[in-house]
Design an enzyme around this catalytic site. Sequence first.
Site, mmCIF file in Angstrom:
data_model
loop_
_atom_site.group_PDB
_atom_site.id
_atom_site.type_symbol
_atom_site.label_atom_id
_atom_site.label_comp_id
_atom_site.label_asym_id
_atom_site.label_seq_id
_atom_site.Cartn_x
_atom_site.Cartn_y
_atom_site.Cartn_z
ATOM 1 C CG HIS A 1 -6.049 -1.844 0.311
ATOM 2 N ND1 HIS A 1 -5.526 -1.605 -1.025
ATOM 3 C CD2 HIS A 1 -5.150 -1.121 1.123
ATOM 4 C CE1 HIS A 1 -4.390 -0.676 -0.731
ATOM 5 N NE2 HIS A 1 -4.293 -0.429 0.467
ATOM 6 C CB SER B 1 -0.797 -0.062 1.258
ATOM 7 O OG SER B 1 -1.918 0.891 1.171
ATOM 8 C CG ASP C 1 -7.987 -2.030 -3.265
ATOM 9 O OD1 ASP C 1 -8.555 -1.328 -2.307
ATOM 10 O OD2 ASP C 1 -6.821 -2.410 -3.098
HETATM 11 C C1 MLT Z 1 -2.882 4.153 2.043
HETATM 12 O O1 MLT Z 1 -3.959 4.117 2.867
HETATM 13 O O2 MLT Z 1 -1.710 3.636 2.459
HETATM 14 C C2 MLT Z 1 -3.286 4.321 0.613
HETATM 15 O O3 MLT Z 1 -3.680 3.183 0.234
HETATM 16 C C3 MLT Z 1 -1.961 4.356 -0.365
HETATM 17 C C4 MLT Z 1 -1.165 5.585 0.308
HETATM 18 O O4 MLT Z 1 -1.878 6.402 0.900
HETATM 19 O O5 MLT Z 1 -0.309 5.603 -0.474
#
Ligand code: MLT
Length: 200
Positions: free
Chosen positions: A182, A101, A151
């Site tokens: 996710h 992520s 996702d």
């Molecule tokens: C997160 O929540 O980390 C997002 O999906 C990705 C990000 O903010 O870089």
Amino acid sequence: MKYYFDAGEAGGKNLLLLHGTGGDEYSLVDIARFLDGSCRILSFRGEVQEEGMNRFFKRNGLNQFDFDSLEEEADRLYEEIKQMSEEKQVPLEDWILVGYSNGANIAAHLLLERETKLTKGIFFHPMSLEVHTKDFSLADKKVWLSFGDGDPIVSPESFNELAENFEKRGADVTIEHTTTGHQINMAELGSARNWLNTKG
Ligand code: MLT
């Protein structure tokens, strides 16, 4: 930056871990050991704070990225990687970036937007940050990317933009589709492990 390091065993892969929002330097350690039981691990903690959660660059809400922070933190991260590589005597090109992520997003950004000696990445549920300022060849790069149908954070358009950016610049891209949103699931971990055995 705070980090966790484990020298691993002879013959292990060199895995450089970058956690997701709210994680820390220990979040991906079990995953790394599943990918390769002998691996050397260097795992950083993101220094940006968002309501008590660690991140690798700032944002102003979900997917509202702070691009100044992204560039600043990407430079800082690469400096740390270079310094630690020298200290631990691991050639830069031997690291395999493993990000989830937010950690996957900054790692992919490093490969796409900085001319580095880093060449390989396993990126769980990354997305395009929509920054396309460079067009140097990525023919020396190999990436494994996962995308979850449904996702709520990463849209298919955003994922495809990222994958296409790697592909059109010559990278060797492997894509794994999952059906569980996710989060990281066992099926994709198996796929990432196979990739690591053959291309990592
Ligand atoms: C997160 O929540 O980390 C997002 O999906 C990705 C990000 O903010 O870089």
